[in-house]
Write an enzyme that holds these catalytic residues in place. Structure first.
Site, mmCIF file in Angstrom:
data_model
loop_
_atom_site.group_PDB
_atom_site.id
_atom_site.type_symbol
_atom_site.label_atom_id
_atom_site.label_comp_id
_atom_site.label_asym_id
_atom_site.label_seq_id
_atom_site.Cartn_x
_atom_site.Cartn_y
_atom_site.Cartn_z
ATOM 1 N N ASP A 172 0.865 -1.169 0.000
ATOM 2 C CA ASP A 172 0.000 0.000 0.000
ATOM 3 C C ASP A 172 0.913 1.233 0.000
ATOM 4 O O ASP A 172 2.139 1.147 0.163
ATOM 5 C CB ASP A 172 -0.979 0.001 1.183
HETATM 6 C C1 NOJ Z 1 -3.967 4.006 -0.018
HETATM 7 C C2 NOJ Z 1 -5.136 3.080 0.099
HETATM 8 O O1 NOJ Z 1 -5.102 2.407 1.346
HETATM 9 C C3 NOJ Z 1 -5.203 2.036 -1.006
HETATM 10 O O2 NOJ Z 1 -6.423 1.363 -0.907
HETATM 11 C C4 NOJ Z 1 -5.011 2.666 -2.360
HETATM 12 O O3 NOJ Z 1 -5.094 1.675 -3.357
HETATM 13 C C5 NOJ Z 1 -3.686 3.388 -2.379
HETATM 14 N N1 NOJ Z 1 -3.678 4.433 -1.376
HETATM 15 C C6 NOJ Z 1 -3.377 4.010 -3.740
HETATM 16 O O4 NOJ Z 1 -4.161 5.129 -3.944
#
Ligand code: NOJ
Length: 725
Positions: free
Chosen positions: A268
């Protein structure tokens, strides 16, 4: 793993820097969109990104959109970098691209995985036309605490429902052919346990038993991989003290060794870097090592791998073999979707220009939206409303609002197509003039004279549609709440409007289950409408006027009060269960009963369904056998309707305390008025299994209760025995 000769030759030719380049994904500043989503990401400018692509230092880009600019970025990668390895282009396409479908939690309320497959397919068609290969979806976090804002993004509190939707969404994103222009690679996320953050507090720790992790949180991921998912995103949270993004037992032990996953894991957003803040790594170099060697192949946005992996390899702390393995996984996925043969797939500006989302998916969006609306309550049959001959007051801050239609996770929706409540309802009325619209209050604050105007409109009307609830920024990432209620200004509006005595239908907008109080709870009718997307107004009108008979059911328990959280139906048995006529020394709240206001699986219809008693094909299930469980279902009303028939089981005695009931299967059944059918489910031993104290996934012989019921609290159980081997 070994790739084909072409890719092994390529790998052999790569420098360490080029290898590490394949393991980095960066914000797509060449075609930035919704730059405010993750503001930190803007540190990297377009020129710098272009240079890095040219130098072979970027494996993937994300959250940019546009086929022409994407094609240009790909051209730089393919024609100007030394090895010409194509970029993978990803984005958060969670519940729609240009056409916005209901938030995943709302769509789960349809209890129709096949619907989610269709909307995921539609999102894939639109996203790939706009220059994307890859989505960071589906979100598979099972969420049992409604304070957590990301409840909105997944399929609710139940593992069987969540698993069915997980597989369906992956199938939908991928389509039949991974190399097709309209295949959008899925990324099950967030691996794993994220939905169990303590107290529902975003990014918090997770303390969880092996049994709950394996039986509740892991199965949707397994189902998504079985459905063909090739990438997985690691989560932000720690699990029993080990951050998920450095959790080798899960990322390598479970994902690869147990399940045989051969794709790649992407972190993430800066989750590798956050190992330092967790206090799990002393510095960024150590964070890189821990994350990469645990099994996170690609680092999102932190740049840590690019900075530290070459040195870690040079020092021998990360072996070249381990590095190569990560690179192989990324190259293999690129190859699987045809990028080496056709690097410009999904990057066709003509296809993007020709895309007509409304014509392609407008009807589907409307159908998905109305199939997601749950009729929680309908006292006196106030719904459906007539199209003419009565005056309707539409009151509330959502009445004409256009900024809270799409829900929490839509970056690219075409706002010009959004249908708000006022427009949808007016279009459905024979005489649009019979609709009076008053805001009454803001989302969080009262407005001058708002309540007076609302009360006046309510008094003049035969029925009120009260459009209240949570604004969309109350749910989604980093949106935990302590009190999961309708904001006070809107509650005050509801109290005043209901006090007029005019019948009130609440059109609730929400990204989680809410605790409904006072006039909102006591209104004549309540429709749970989540965030329904592009076709919101039309879909609500379809249900309000009875063109569509509501068929959705709750994928999350609606509590009586915020303080009950976490509240989920399949809680384990306690030694001192609450009893209706015995108060002291029982598992109970002082202020209210234990149970929900509306249970998991609940939802009404404009018709009435009658269930016959549960019948079994035998009174015992043999170890390797099957048991047919059936019941008659009759549409006893005078309208066509669809019922979600639910199969629940309870294990009477087990070596580990078991839930009071567990959903095992479900089916949506359509019946004409007066029509009757027999609904049958097959039960097998596997469905009775759980993670035992010895760590085995096994069923234990003995007595079970089984229900076929319209929700998790009703129905009469019958018993069967699981016979030993
Ligand atoms: C953080 C989020 O937790 C995740 O779900 C997302 O895909 C990423 N950012 C990318 O934007």
């Amino acid at each position: 793993m070994r790739l084909d000769d072409r890719l092994e030759t390529l790998l052999a030719d790569m420098t360490v820097d080029e290898k590490v380049g394949q393991l980095g994904i960066f914000a797509d500043m060449l075609r930035p969109f919704a730059a405010d989503v993750n503001p930190e990401m803007n540190e990297l400018n377009a020129g710098e990104l272009r240079e890095r692509i040219r130098a072979g230092q970027v494996g993937a880009v994300f959250n940019g959109v546009g086929a022409a600019q994407g094609r240009e970025a790909q051209r730089i990668a393919v024609e100007e970098s030394r090895l010409g390895i194509p970029l993978l282009m990803g984005a958060d396409v969670i519940h729609g691209m240009r056409t916005v479908f209901p938030i995943p939690l709302g769509e789960a309320a349809s209890f129709e995985p096949v619907l989610a497959e269709r909307t995921a397919r539609a999102a894939a068609v639109e996203a790939t036309a706009c220059g994307l290969h890859w989505t960071f979806a589906p979100t598979l976090d099972i969420a049992r605490d409604q304070r957590w804002g990301r409840v909105a993004e997944a399929a609710g509190e139940d593992v069987v429902l969540g698993t069915a939707f997980a597989a369906a969404r992956v199938r939908g994103f991928h389509g039949d052919d991974l190399t097709a222009d309209d295949c959008l690679l899925a990324t099950p996320k967030h691996f794993v346990g994220y939905g169990a953050v303590i107290g529902g507090l975003e990014y918090n720790s997770v303390e969880i038993s092996e049994g709950t992790l394996r039986d509740v949180h892991l199965p949707p991921f397994k189902a998504a991989l079985d459905a063909g998912a090739l990438t997985v995103m690691s989560a932000f949270n720690d699990i029993n003290g080990v951050p998920a993004s450095a959790h080798d037992e899960l990322l390598t032990g479970v994902l690869r060794d147990e399940w045989g996953f051969r794709g790649f894991v992407v972190s993430d957003y800066t989750a590798d870097f956050e190992l330092v803040a967790h206090g799990f790594a002393g510095d960024e170099r150590e964070a890189t090592k821990l994350s990469f060697t645990a099994g996170v192949d690609m680092s999102m946005q932190s740049g840590l791998y690019a900075t530290h992996l070459p040195d870690l390899v040079a020092s021998g702390e990360v072996s070249m073999d381990t590095l190569d393995e990560g690179v192989r996984r990324v190259l293999a996925v690129k190859q699987a979707i045809g990028l080496f043969d056709n690097p410009y797939r999904s990057l066709d500006p003509d296809a993007e220009a020709a895309l007509d989302p409304q014509a392609l998916h407008g009807e589907l969006a409307r159908d998905a939206a109305r199939r997601s609306i749950v009729l929680l309550k309908n006292d006196g049959g106030v719904l459906p409303l007539r199209r003419s001959g009565q005056k309707i007051a539409l009151i509330g801050p959502f009445a004409r609002d256009r900024d809270n239609i799409e829900g929490c996770w839509t970056l690219f929706g075409d706002k010009s197509q959004y249908v708000n409540l006022e427009d949808g309802l007016r279009a459905a009325l024979d005489d649009g003039g019979a609709l009076t619209v008053v805001d009454g209050s803001g989302f969080e604050d009262a407005i001058d004279g708002g309540i007076e105007a609302a009360v006046g409109a309510a008094r003049d009307a035969d029925v009120v549609l009260l459009a209240i609830g949570e604004p969309q920024n109350y749910s989604g990432e980093a949106q935990s709440r302590t009190r999961i209620v309708v904001p006070p200004a809107q509650q005050a509006l509801a109290e005043a409007v209901v006090a007029t005595g005019t019948p009130v239908v609440v059109l609730l907008r929400h990204g989680r289950a809410l605790a409904l109080h006072g006039a909102v709870r006591d209104a004549q009718a309540i429709l749970a409408t989540w965030f329904l997307g592009t076709q919101t107004g039309n879909a609500v009108a379809d249900v309000v006027f009875g063109d569509y008979n509501p068929s959705a059911r709750l994928p999350v328990s609606f509590p009586r009060d915020s303080g009950q959280q976490p509240l989920y139906y399949n809680r384990q048995r306690t030694g001192r269960p609450e009893l209706p006529d015995m108060q002291e020394f029982k598992s109970r709240w002082r202020e209210m009963p234990h149970g929900p206001l509306y249970p998991f699986g609940h939802g009404l219809s404009y018709t009435r369904f009658e269930y016959g008693p549960v019948a079994l094909s035998a009174d015992a299930l043999d170890w390797d056998g099957a048991l047919t469980v059936s019941a008659t279902l009759r549409n006893a009303g005078d309208r066509f309707g669809e019922e979600v028939v639910q199969l629940y089981v309870h294990d009477r005695v087990a070596s580990r305390v078991r839930p009071i009931r567990e959903l095992k299967d479900f089916r949506k059944v359509a019946l004409a008025p007066g029509e009757e059918t027999t609904v049958s489910f097959e039960l097998h031993r596997d469905q009775l299994a759980f993670t035992t104290r010895s760590g085995q996934f096994a069923a234990e012989p003995g007595l079970f209760d089984v229900w076929i019921a319209p929700d998790c609290e009703s129905g009469e159980a019958v018993q069967f025995t699981l016979r030993g081997a």
